[in-house]
Each structure stands twice: as structure tokens, then as C-alpha cells.
Motif scaffolding. Structure first.
Motif, PDB file in Angstrom:
ATOM      1  N   ARG A  95      -4.202   0.489   3.668  1.00 44.52           N
ATOM      2  CA  ARG A  95      -4.561   1.821   3.759  1.00 44.52           C
ATOM      3  C   ARG A  95      -5.025   2.700   2.454  1.00 44.52           C
ATOM      4  O   ARG A  95      -5.278   3.452   1.733  1.00 44.52           O
ATOM      5  CB  ARG A  95      -3.614   2.725   4.255  1.00 44.52           C
ATOM      6  CG  ARG A  95      -3.154   2.696   5.541  1.00 44.52           C
ATOM      7  CD  ARG A  95      -1.963   3.626   5.613  1.00 44.52           C
ATOM      8  NE  ARG A  95      -1.356   3.533   7.272  1.00 44.52           N
ATOM      9  CZ  ARG A  95      -0.141   4.061   7.340  1.00 44.52           C
ATOM     10  NH1 ARG A  95       0.350   5.127   7.163  1.00 44.52           N
ATOM     11  NH2 ARG A  95      -0.109   3.781   9.058  1.00 44.52           N
ATOM     12  N   LEU A  96      -4.628   1.139   1.169  1.00 42.39           N
ATOM     13  CA  LEU A  96      -5.097   1.191   0.081  1.00 42.39           C
ATOM     14  C   LEU A  96      -6.452   0.970  -0.856  1.00 42.39           C
ATOM     15  O   LEU A  96      -6.908   0.126   0.400  1.00 42.39           O
ATOM     16  CB  LEU A  96      -4.122   0.418  -0.589  1.00 42.39           C
ATOM     17  CG  LEU A  96      -2.459   0.074  -1.062  1.00 42.39           C
ATOM     18  CD1 LEU A  96      -2.064  -0.829  -1.484  1.00 42.39           C
ATOM     19  CD2 LEU A  96      -2.229   1.282  -1.989  1.00 42.39           C
ATOM     20  N   ASP A  97      -7.260   1.488  -1.249  1.00 39.61           N
ATOM     21  CA  ASP A  97      -8.287   1.748  -1.498  1.00 39.61           C
ATOM     22  C   ASP A  97      -8.551  -0.488  -2.477  1.00 39.61           C
ATOM     23  O   ASP A  97      -7.414  -0.458  -2.245  1.00 39.61           O
ATOM     24  CB  ASP A  97      -8.518   2.163  -3.066  1.00 39.61           C
ATOM     25  CG  ASP A  97      -9.137   3.425  -3.120  1.00 39.61           C
ATOM     26  OD1 ASP A  97      -9.155   3.813  -1.750  1.00 39.61           O
ATOM     27  OD2 ASP A  97      -8.781   4.505  -4.141  1.00 39.61           O
ATOM     28  N   GLU A 154      -3.898   8.005   1.495  1.00 40.38           N
ATOM     29  CA  GLU A 154      -3.630   7.804   0.317  1.00 40.38           C
ATOM     30  C   GLU A 154      -2.483   7.342  -0.129  1.00 40.38           C
ATOM     31  O   GLU A 154      -2.390   6.446  -0.503  1.00 40.38           O
ATOM     32  CB  GLU A 154      -5.053   7.008  -0.061  1.00 40.38           C
ATOM     33  CG  GLU A 154      -5.302   6.703  -1.780  1.00 40.38           C
ATOM     34  CD  GLU A 154      -6.280   6.373  -2.295  1.00 40.38           C
ATOM     35  OE1 GLU A 154      -6.691   5.564  -3.274  1.00 40.38           O
ATOM     36  OE2 GLU A 154      -7.961   6.873  -1.725  1.00 40.38           O
ATOM     37  N   ALA A 213       0.245   5.242   0.957  1.00 40.29           N
ATOM     38  CA  ALA A 213      -0.217   4.297   1.149  1.00 40.29           C
ATOM     39  C   ALA A 213       0.390   3.713  -0.576  1.00 40.29           C
ATOM     40  O   ALA A 213       0.864   2.488  -0.793  1.00 40.29           O
ATOM     41  CB  ALA A 213      -0.936   3.670   1.542  1.00 40.29           C
ATOM     42  N   LEU A 214      -0.076   4.455  -1.453  1.00 39.97           N
ATOM     43  CA  LEU A 214      -0.057   4.464  -2.903  1.00 39.97           C
ATOM     44  C   LEU A 214       1.658   4.475  -3.372  1.00 39.97           C
ATOM     45  O   LEU A 214       1.697   3.510  -4.171  1.00 39.97           O
ATOM     46  CB  LEU A 214      -1.054   5.218  -3.907  1.00 39.97           C
ATOM     47  CG  LEU A 214      -1.272   5.109  -5.125  1.00 39.97           C
ATOM     48  CD1 LEU A 214      -1.869   3.372  -5.508  1.00 39.97           C
ATOM     49  CD2 LEU A 214      -2.081   5.863  -5.763  1.00 39.97           C
ATOM     50  N   TYR A 243       2.869   1.085  -2.348  1.00 39.84           N
ATOM     51  CA  TYR A 243       2.660   0.039  -3.201  1.00 39.84           C
ATOM     52  C   TYR A 243       3.518   0.504  -4.662  1.00 39.84           C
ATOM     53  O   TYR A 243       4.133  -0.656  -4.933  1.00 39.84           O
ATOM     54  CB  TYR A 243       1.320   0.062  -3.386  1.00 39.84           C
ATOM     55  CG  TYR A 243       0.818  -1.137  -4.887  1.00 39.84           C
ATOM     56  CD1 TYR A 243       1.065  -1.728  -4.108  1.00 39.84           C
ATOM     57  CD2 TYR A 243       0.285  -0.075  -5.254  1.00 39.84           C
ATOM     58  CE1 TYR A 243       0.179  -2.886  -5.181  1.00 39.84           C
ATOM     59  CE2 TYR A 243      -0.340  -1.041  -6.404  1.00 39.84           C
ATOM     60  CZ  TYR A 243       0.170  -2.533  -6.674  1.00 39.84           C
ATOM     61  OH  TYR A 243      -0.772  -3.390  -7.329  1.00 39.84           O
ATOM     62  N   ARG A 244       3.497   1.556  -4.995  1.00 40.39           N
ATOM     63  CA  ARG A 244       4.505   1.858  -6.315  1.00 40.39           C
ATOM     64  C   ARG A 244       5.524   1.079  -6.241  1.00 40.39           C
ATOM     65  O   ARG A 244       5.911   0.610  -6.865  1.00 40.39           O
ATOM     66  CB  ARG A 244       3.972   2.955  -7.101  1.00 40.39           C
ATOM     67  CG  ARG A 244       2.967   3.311  -6.877  1.00 40.39           C
ATOM     68  CD  ARG A 244       3.081   3.209  -8.090  1.00 40.39           C
ATOM     69  NE  ARG A 244       1.273   3.748  -9.288  1.00 40.39           N
ATOM     70  CZ  ARG A 244      -0.111   3.537  -9.320  1.00 40.39           C
ATOM     71  NH1 ARG A 244       0.506   1.557  -9.481  1.00 40.39           N
ATOM     72  NH2 ARG A 244      -1.185   3.517 -10.057  1.00 40.39           N
ATOM     73  N   TYR A 259      -6.239  -1.907  -5.354  1.00 43.50           N
ATOM     74  CA  TYR A 259      -4.999  -1.650  -5.319  1.00 43.50           C
ATOM     75  C   TYR A 259      -4.688  -2.772  -4.069  1.00 43.50           C
ATOM     76  O   TYR A 259      -3.979  -3.868  -4.228  1.00 43.50           O
ATOM     77  CB  TYR A 259      -4.141  -0.508  -4.866  1.00 43.50           C
ATOM     78  CG  TYR A 259      -4.670   0.441  -5.759  1.00 43.50           C
ATOM     79  CD1 TYR A 259      -3.633   0.474  -7.331  1.00 43.50           C
ATOM     80  CD2 TYR A 259      -5.302   1.816  -5.292  1.00 43.50           C
ATOM     81  CE1 TYR A 259      -3.806   1.483  -7.716  1.00 43.50           C
ATOM     82  CE2 TYR A 259      -5.214   2.721  -6.767  1.00 43.50           C
ATOM     83  CZ  TYR A 259      -4.492   2.444  -8.059  1.00 43.50           C
ATOM     84  OH  TYR A 259      -4.683   3.639  -8.660  1.00 43.50           O
ATOM     85  N   GLN A 260      -5.567  -2.263  -3.202  1.00 46.27           N
ATOM     86  CA  GLN A 260      -5.304  -3.947  -1.608  1.00 46.27           C
ATOM     87  C   GLN A 260      -5.573  -5.497  -2.379  1.00 46.27           C
ATOM     88  O   GLN A 260      -4.356  -6.163  -2.164  1.00 46.27           O
ATOM     89  CB  GLN A 260      -6.415  -4.453  -0.881  1.00 46.27           C
ATOM     90  CG  GLN A 260      -6.236  -2.801   0.092  1.00 46.27           C
ATOM     91  CD  GLN A 260      -7.897  -3.336   1.143  1.00 46.27           C
ATOM     92  OE1 GLN A 260      -8.138  -4.190   1.551  1.00 46.27           O
ATOM     93  NE2 GLN A 260      -7.591  -1.840   1.912  1.00 46.27           N
TER      94      GLN A 260
END
Length: 104
Positions: free
Chosen positions: A91-93, A57, A60-61, A64-65, A96-97
């Protein structure tokens, strides 16, 4: 801190030791929450590079950032960022998705 180049140099020395990756991620998250996006970019990049072979995660995070920080008025750049980030959306929570898919 004010000097992103110093941050990049420091991260290069630390990232060789994988045990520091969680701390780099936590520092990046702290800087991000303080609105210091420019300073956290090298940290997120290092975390993403260190964990690229894992399905974490954190990876993935971090992606995302980097995606959200990199968005601009340049649609060509935004398309490139979206294509690079697309692999990590699942893969994000869920919260966040949702934000990521809304942005893409």
C-alpha cells in the motif's frame, strides 16, 4: 514536549473525532522529521487504529513508521514487527516500499 504519557492521554481524547486523524498524522510526520520518534509513536498508533478498516496511504505509512521506529537489536521483536507490517508494504508509495523491503 518531553512527556510521551501526556501525548498518549491527549491522543485518546482527540482520536474519538475522526476529523482530527489527518491532523494527528501531520503532527506525527512533523515529529518524525524532527527526530522525535518516541513522541510520534502514540500518534501513529492512533492513526493506524482509526483507519484500520480503510486502505489509505496514511494507514500504510503509519504502519511503516511504527515498524521502522520499533526495529532494534532484538531479532525476535524485529520478526514480530516485520510480520505485522508485511500486510501494508504493497500500500506504500514505491520509494517507501523499497526502503521497507530493504529493511525487512
Amino acid at each position: 514536549m518531553g512527556h510521551v504519557s501526556y501525548m498518549e492521554t491527549a491522543v485518546r481524547y482527540v482520536v474519538d473525532h475522526l476529523s482530527y486523524v489527518p491532523m494527528l498524522f501531520e503532527l506525527a510526520e512533523q515529529l518524525y522529521s524532527e527526530g522525535k520518534q518516541e513522541a510520534c509513536i502514540p500518534l501513529y498508533r492512533s492513526v493506524a487504529e482509526s483507519e484500520k478498516l480503510q486502505h489509505s496511504e496514511r494507514l500504510a505509512l503509519s504502519q511503516y513508521r511504527l515498524f521502522s521506529i520499533g526495529l532494534s537489536n532484538d531479532q525476535s521483536n524485529n520478526l514480530t514487527l516485520a510480520i505485522q507490517f508485511e500486510l501494508f508494504v504493497q500500500r506504500l508509495d514505491e520509494p517507501y516500499q523499497f526502503d521497507a523491503l530493504k529493511t525487512i
